[in-house]
Design a protein around this motif. Structure first.
Motif, PDB file in Angstrom:
ATOM      1  N   VAL A 305       0.837  -1.149  -0.071  1.00  0.00           N
ATOM      2  CA  VAL A 305      -0.005   0.122  -0.089  1.00  0.00           C
ATOM      3  C   VAL A 305       0.996   1.187  -0.073  1.00  0.00           C
ATOM      4  CG1 VAL A 305      -1.781  -1.217   1.085  1.00  0.00           C
ATOM      5  CG2 VAL A 305      -0.446   0.029   2.510  1.00  0.00           C
ATOM      6  N   CYS A 306       0.277   2.496   0.040  1.00  0.00           N
ATOM      7  CA  CYS A 306       0.977   3.774  -0.207  1.00  0.00           C
ATOM      8  C   CYS A 306       2.326   3.611   0.796  1.00  0.00           C
ATOM      9  CB  CYS A 306       0.205   4.772   0.205  1.00  0.00           C
ATOM     10  SG  CYS A 306      -0.817   4.772   1.768  1.00  0.00           S
ATOM     11  N   ILE A 307       2.389   3.359   1.964  1.00  0.00           N
ATOM     12  CA  ILE A 307       3.757   3.573   2.888  1.00  0.00           C
ATOM     13  C   ILE A 307       4.564   2.542   2.347  1.00  0.00           C
ATOM     14  CG2 ILE A 307       2.534   1.655   4.512  1.00  0.00           C
ATOM     15  CD1 ILE A 307       4.758   4.889   5.249  1.00  0.00           C
ATOM     16  N   ASP A 308       4.018   1.534   2.038  1.00  0.00           N
ATOM     17  CA  ASP A 308       5.061   0.469   1.292  1.00  0.00           C
ATOM     18  C   ASP A 308       5.779   1.055   0.134  1.00  0.00           C
ATOM     19  OD1 ASP A 308       4.373  -1.507   3.424  1.00  0.00           O
ATOM     20  OD2 ASP A 308       2.519  -1.716   2.263  1.00  0.00           O
ATOM     21  N   TYR A 309       5.086   1.464  -0.663  1.00  0.00           N
ATOM     22  CA  TYR A 309       5.619   2.120  -1.954  1.00  0.00           C
ATOM     23  C   TYR A 309       6.593   3.062  -1.755  1.00  0.00           C
ATOM     24  CZ  TYR A 309       1.942   0.566  -5.279  1.00  0.00           C
ATOM     25  OH  TYR A 309       1.008  -0.095  -6.087  1.00  0.00           O
ATOM     26  N   SER A 310       6.245   4.081  -0.772  1.00  0.00           N
ATOM     27  CA  SER A 310       6.966   5.171  -0.121  1.00  0.00           C
ATOM     28  C   SER A 310       8.347   4.863   0.352  1.00  0.00           C
ATOM     29  CB  SER A 310       6.128   6.069   0.451  1.00  0.00           C
ATOM     30  OG  SER A 310       4.998   6.689   0.065  1.00  0.00           O
ATOM     31  N   VAL A 324      16.104  11.689   0.393  1.00  0.00           N
ATOM     32  CA  VAL A 324      14.641  11.397   0.169  1.00  0.00           C
ATOM     33  C   VAL A 324      13.877  11.115   1.539  1.00  0.00           C
ATOM     34  CG1 VAL A 324      14.914   8.776  -0.079  1.00  0.00           C
ATOM     35  CG2 VAL A 324      13.057   9.933  -1.158  1.00  0.00           C
ATOM     36  N   LYS A 325      12.794  11.611   1.574  1.00  0.00           N
ATOM     37  CA  LYS A 325      11.948  11.533   2.924  1.00  0.00           C
ATOM     38  C   LYS A 325      10.567  10.616   2.485  1.00  0.00           C
ATOM     39  CE  LYS A 325      13.181  16.190   4.208  1.00  0.00           C
ATOM     40  NZ  LYS A 325      12.485  17.624   4.431  1.00  0.00           N
ATOM     41  N   VAL A 326      10.164   9.981   3.344  1.00  0.00           N
ATOM     42  CA  VAL A 326       8.861   9.588   3.450  1.00  0.00           C
ATOM     43  C   VAL A 326       7.927  10.454   4.338  1.00  0.00           C
ATOM     44  CG1 VAL A 326       7.341   7.527   4.238  1.00  0.00           C
ATOM     45  CG2 VAL A 326       9.483   7.062   3.560  1.00  0.00           C
ATOM     46  N   HIS A 341      -2.796   8.930   3.663  1.00  0.00           N
ATOM     47  CA  HIS A 341      -1.904   8.421   2.676  1.00  0.00           C
ATOM     48  C   HIS A 341      -0.291   8.558   3.081  1.00  0.00           C
ATOM     49  CE1 HIS A 341      -1.350   7.549  -1.549  1.00  0.00           C
ATOM     50  NE2 HIS A 341      -0.817   8.853  -1.945  1.00  0.00           N
ATOM     51  N   ALA A 342       0.579   8.256   1.957  1.00  0.00           N
ATOM     52  CA  ALA A 342       1.959   8.497   2.165  1.00  0.00           C
ATOM     53  C   ALA A 342       2.362   8.549   0.771  1.00  0.00           C
ATOM     54  CB  ALA A 342       2.691   7.221   2.888  1.00  0.00           C
ATOM     55  N   TRP A 343       3.712   9.567   0.616  1.00  0.00           N
ATOM     56  CA  TRP A 343       4.204   9.747  -0.501  1.00  0.00           C
ATOM     57  C   TRP A 343       5.822  10.000  -0.151  1.00  0.00           C
ATOM     58  CZ3 TRP A 343       0.347  12.666   1.615  1.00  0.00           C
ATOM     59  CH2 TRP A 343       0.717  14.123   1.758  1.00  0.00           C
ATOM     60  N   ASN A 344       6.462  10.723  -1.216  1.00  0.00           N
ATOM     61  CA  ASN A 344       7.787  10.982  -0.880  1.00  0.00           C
ATOM     62  C   ASN A 344       8.172  12.252  -1.229  1.00  0.00           C
ATOM     63  OD1 ASN A 344       8.114   7.895  -2.022  1.00  0.00           O
ATOM     64  ND2 ASN A 344       9.339   8.338  -0.169  1.00  0.00           N
ATOM     65  N   GLU A 345       9.223  12.799  -0.858  1.00  0.00           N
ATOM     66  CA  GLU A 345       9.843  14.093  -1.328  1.00  0.00           C
ATOM     67  C   GLU A 345      11.392  13.631  -1.262  1.00  0.00           C
ATOM     68  OE1 GLU A 345       9.401  17.215   1.513  1.00  0.00           O
ATOM     69  OE2 GLU A 345       7.255  17.404   1.132  1.00  0.00           O
ATOM     70  N   VAL A 346      11.900  14.102  -2.603  1.00  0.00           N
ATOM     71  CA  VAL A 346      13.415  13.678  -2.962  1.00  0.00           C
ATOM     72  C   VAL A 346      13.925  15.346  -3.150  1.00  0.00           C
ATOM     73  CG1 VAL A 346      12.802  13.705  -5.446  1.00  0.00           C
ATOM     74  CG2 VAL A 346      14.822  12.665  -4.492  1.00  0.00           C
ATOM     75  N   TYR A 347      15.428  15.243  -2.586  1.00  0.00           N
ATOM     76  CA  TYR A 347      15.975  16.482  -3.128  1.00  0.00           C
ATOM     77  C   TYR A 347      16.994  16.310  -4.417  1.00  0.00           C
ATOM     78  CZ  TYR A 347      19.032  20.477  -2.184  1.00  0.00           C
ATOM     79  OH  TYR A 347      19.846  21.746  -2.652  1.00  0.00           O
TER      80      TYR A 347
END
Length: 382
Positions: A305-310, A324-326, A341-347
């Motif tokens: 699910v979303c947290i696993d993808y992230s 990168v961050k979760v 929900h969960a997603w990412n941020e990448v620098y």
């Protein structure tokens, strides 16, 4: 059955009843101890109260003063989470230490608790030593018959102690009502005449208005930092990068130049290779059973699910040197509402900025790698 209905159904306000019972119990204790025993108990109660106030003030001042020095010391130690399998307690230790280093409220709170405990323990021990030395505290037995005068004086002293205890309860309730002014329990508490007298005549003049104005803001800040600490837990748990995951990330990005091209390639791979695990969602929604899984398991099963993808995206990105961050929060459900929900941020060093991406939503169509208006469909909590 609704708890608010139960509270309203009682003809006697339970808050008032509790306050009365606290005072009456203290009076009975005082009468049983007698004048001498109650006087000693009152001195102990008063001394502890004074020590608490002094310790809180000292801890608050020192926590603010020592916090920057503690952060500098922890930064100088260059604490890094090891890329290896860790047990539960090591994970918690690294989460706590790096959290104290990076999160100001946790750092100040930790210093505050330590200084408060040391200060209060020292003050109480000093007072006990002095009181014993000058004979203020002697042996007072609760057994045996007490004279009416001794019991009466003891009861009077007990009433003072009871009032102090009741004020402590009122102060706790005052904090709750300041944090949750619209709740049914707050309205029930404020319906108590005894509570309102103590709150308006004692608590508010001492600092109640400051609490009312600052507590909700402080509570929100604490909640936001707590969410960040939860995310740090995932960073610590996922610090170990499995060889097969790292090798896959290396192959996926082998022909890419620059951070953005590599980050996009991983986003495409995770979003298209991992399938959404609806069975996992159903298991949680119907039985409240959460199937925790590691990024390595997500990589092997190609489900999550979303947290696993992230978490998988984060591990793969870190393995090739990306920062990168979760991120957790709320995602738009397409039906006018929002859900967890969960997603990412990448620098991206070539752009010198953090950009958001949602690999979970890639299969639903559209571009979810830093699209315009990303924050309209994703509400960040951490």
């Amino acid at each position: 059955m609704n708890s608010a209905w139960l509270l309203q159904a009682n003809s006697v306000n339970l808050v008032s009843a509790a306050l009365v019972c606290i005072v009456l119990a203290s009076v009975l204790q005082g009468a049983f101890r007698g004048a001498s025993g109650s006087a000693q108990r009152f001195m102990l109660f008063a001394a502890e109260g004074i020590a608490t106030v002094i310790s809180v003030l000292a801890a608050w001042k020192l926590a603010n003063a020592l916090s920057p020095a503690l952060q500098d010391w922890l930064v100088a130690k260059e604490i890094r989470v090891p890329n290896e399998e860790m047990g539960f307690f090591r994970q918690m230790w690294y989460t706590f230490v790096t959290g104290v280093r990076d999160f100001p409220l946790l750092r100040i709170g930790t210093v505050f608790v330590i200084v408060y405990m040391l200060c209060k323990t020292a003050l109480v021990r000093i007072w006990m030593f002095v009181a014993l030395s000058i004979g203020l505290l002697g042996s007072a037995s609760g057994g045996g018959r007490k004279s009416w005068m001794s019991s009466g004086v003891g009861g009077a002293i007990g009433s003072l102690i009871g009032c102090g205890r009741a004020l402590l309860l009122i102060a706790c309730l005052f904090v709750y009502t300041a944090l949750y002014p619209e709740s049914a329990f707050t309205k029930y508490v404020q319906a108590s005449d005894l509570y309102m007298q103590g709150a308006t005549q004692v608590i508010e003049p001492v600092g109640g208005q400051l609490l009312v104005s600052r507590l909700p803001v402080f509570a929100k800040a604490v909640g936001q930092e707590f969410d960040q600490i939860l995310q740090r837990k995932y960073e610590v748990i996922d610090a170990r990068i499995p060889n097969d995951v790292a090798e896959a990330a290396k192959q996926i990005t082998a022909s890419k130049e620059g951070d953005e091209a590599k980050a996009r390639a991983l986003y495409q791979w995770v979003g298209s290779r991992v399938q959404y695990d609806w069975d996992k969602v159903e298991l949680y929604e119907q039985k409240r059973e959460w199937k925790e899984q590691t990024p390595e398991q997500t990589f092997a099963t190609r489900q999550g699910v979303c947290i696993d993808y992230s978490r998988l995206y984060a591990v793969m990105a870190r393995s090739i040197g990306l920062d990168v961050k979760v991120v957790t929060g709320l995602g738009y459900d397409g039906q006018g509402g929002y859900g967890p929900h969960a997603w990412n941020e990448v620098y991206l060093s070539d752009r010198k900025e953090w950009v958001p991406l949602d690999s979970t939503w890639l299969s639903s169509g559209g571009n979810w790698f830093d699209p315009p208006g990303f924050d309209k469909t994703h509400i960040r909590q951490a």
